[in-house]
Structure formats: C-alpha cells, structure tokens
Write a protein that holds these residues in place. Sequence first.
Motif: not given
Length: 292
Positions: A45-56, A278-292
């Motif tokens: 499960x990812x942990x996300x950097x809130x300032x950028x939305x990137x996985x940390x 791979x689909x998000x390149x680690x950018x998880x916020x905002x969540x891209x279309x197609x993922x739930x």
Amino acid sequence: ESKSEGRSKLKLFDPVTLHSRQLQRQIVGDLREGIRADQLVLYYQPIVELATGNIEGCEALVRWNHPVHGLIMPDQFIPVAEATGLIAELGRWVLRTAMRQLRQWRDDPATQQTVFSMRINVSAADLQSLEFVDDVRDVLLAEGLSPDSLVLELTEGAIIQNNELDRYTLMSLRRLGVGLEIDDFGAGYSSMGYLRKLPVDRVKVDRQFVKDLGKDPSQLEFLAAIQQVIRSCGLEGVWEGIETAQEAELLRSIGCTSGQGYFFGRPLPEADFLARLKATRGHLWPIPEGFT
Ligand code: C2E
Ligand code: MG
Ligand code: MG
Ligand code: MG
C-alpha cells in the motif's frame, strides 16, 4: 476492507474458537507449513507525500493464501503466530520478501524513477530476538540496499514494554540507520511523554483520528494540535486511514506531510501494485482516470 477481503474472513479464526487448544494446534501446523510452502503473500500500500502527491514509501502487509480457506487477513493469524513463536519465522520471511521486492522495483527501468522506501510491521517478539538486528543487516547487504530504504513500524505496545533488551535492539537498529516508526499512535493508552523518549523518528497516527474529519469541524483543530506535538518532538507524522480527497486536503492544509489510505490506494498484490506504479509514475494524487 474490500469486499473480496471481507468474504474470505473465517469463522475458524475467531478469537473465541481459538481457545480450543486442538484448533490452535491445527492452525499453527497449517501456518508453519504455509510459510514453508510459500502460501504467504505480501500486499503493498502506498504512502504519499501530501505536498506533491508522489509516492514516498509503501507498506508491506501480509496475507495468507490458504489452499482450502482462501485469503486470510493478518488480524486472524498474526496473533496465533505471536502466541506460538512462529512469528520469528514469519517476520524473517516478510523482511526478506519485501526487501527483495524493493530491489526488483529499483532494478526495473519502468519503476526506478519512483524510488521509495519499504515499511514493514514488526512484532514485539521480533524486538526480543537478538538475531533480529543481524537479520536486518544481512538482508540489506544481500540486496545492496541502504538502511534508509527500510522503515520498521512498531506498535506502542511492542516498544513500551520498557524491557532492556527491546531498548538495546531499538538502539542497535537506530545505529544501523533504518527508520523506526511508532504505528497506530493514539490507539491505546499512549502517553505523549513517550514521543520524546523513544528512539524513533516517525509516528503513524491511528486512523480513528482521521475518521471523523469532515463531519466535525473541531476535529481538524485537534489533529493540527497532534501534528504540532509530533513536529515539536522532532518527528515526522504519517496519517493513516485517508479515504477521501477532502480528508487528504484538510490534512495537507494543517501541515501534515505524509498520508496513507484507500484514497491513495488499497493494499495490492505485487503485480497490481507494479501496474499502478507504472501507469502513474508514482504520482498518486490526483488519482488518474481508470483506477479505483
Ligand atoms: P497496520 O500496520 O496498522 O496496517 C494498516 C491496516 O489498515 C491494514 O490492514 C490496511 O489494509 C488498513 N488500511 C489501510 N488504509 C486504510 C483506510 O483508508 N481505511 C481503512 N479502514 N483501513 C485501511 P491489514 O492489512 O488487515 O493489517 C492489519 C494489521 O495486521 C496491521 O495493521 C499490522 O498490525 C498487522 N500486520 C500486517 N502485516 C504484518 C506483518 O507482516 N507482520 C506483522 N507483525 N504484523 C502485520
Ligand atoms: Mg503498519
Ligand atoms: Mg497502523
Ligand atoms: Mg493496526
């Protein structure tokens, strides 16, 4: 929990039925066999950097893929493993498997841009074993990973036993350079005093605190105060149980830096987690279309 996870929950593992020694012995036998037969699986499960939305980072969460009963959740077999001493073997398996996985992601050109750290959950019993520190050192060496690639999540109960050996183990781990984090902070009878005394560098705040955010405006002030206490102790706060965009926004607005929860992503088996990375390149916020 997701529907598929919920369905696989077993009456067999209810604490009530565990009182039967015979049943407990059977489960222990199954689990011992299960560890050796590779029936355990890690979900990530990812942990996300809130300032950028990137996985940390990501947390490895163990499940037991039982040949007869299907997927069994950790709450239903970790206590059994702890009560019987099987937890040492299980813990070693989790450590080895998670770090090997991280090594693979770092070696994969499609994911090495998203380089992050692995979090694993550690039981009280692990801290009482003198070999634990050696195991951690050996695994890092074997995979060629730096100590800061690993964060160990420890519940308050596991650390606060005020046992000299625990303290010694914690100090040794710290000296080794791995991250140490208190998990589920505030879930038990925590004392703020521990935040200053324990040799940890992070605090994961229990998800009960995020649950009422959005309904009750005064809750945000309360969480801001907690975040400030964590910060003033020189620690990093991680907020778990974030299920909505609103919760993520509110936490960001009060200066929280790291978050985890279904909103950013549910725990996923390796292949699904990899596909999402791979689909998000680690950018998880905002969540891209197609993922739930
Ligand atoms: P934990 O370490 O506090 O892990 C977080 C739990 O919250 C996970 O449950 C996760 O699936 C769930 N969760 C994550 N985001 C959300 C959310 O937004 N909402 C809600 N309602 N829940 C969320 P899981 O995977 O069932 O694990 C339960 C516990 O089992 C863990 O709590 C941890 O204490 C233990 N555990 C899991 N894996 C291991 C392991 O490898 N070793 C040890 N010793 N314990 C483990
Ligand atoms: Mg945890
Ligand atoms: Mg937790
Ligand atoms: Mg927990």
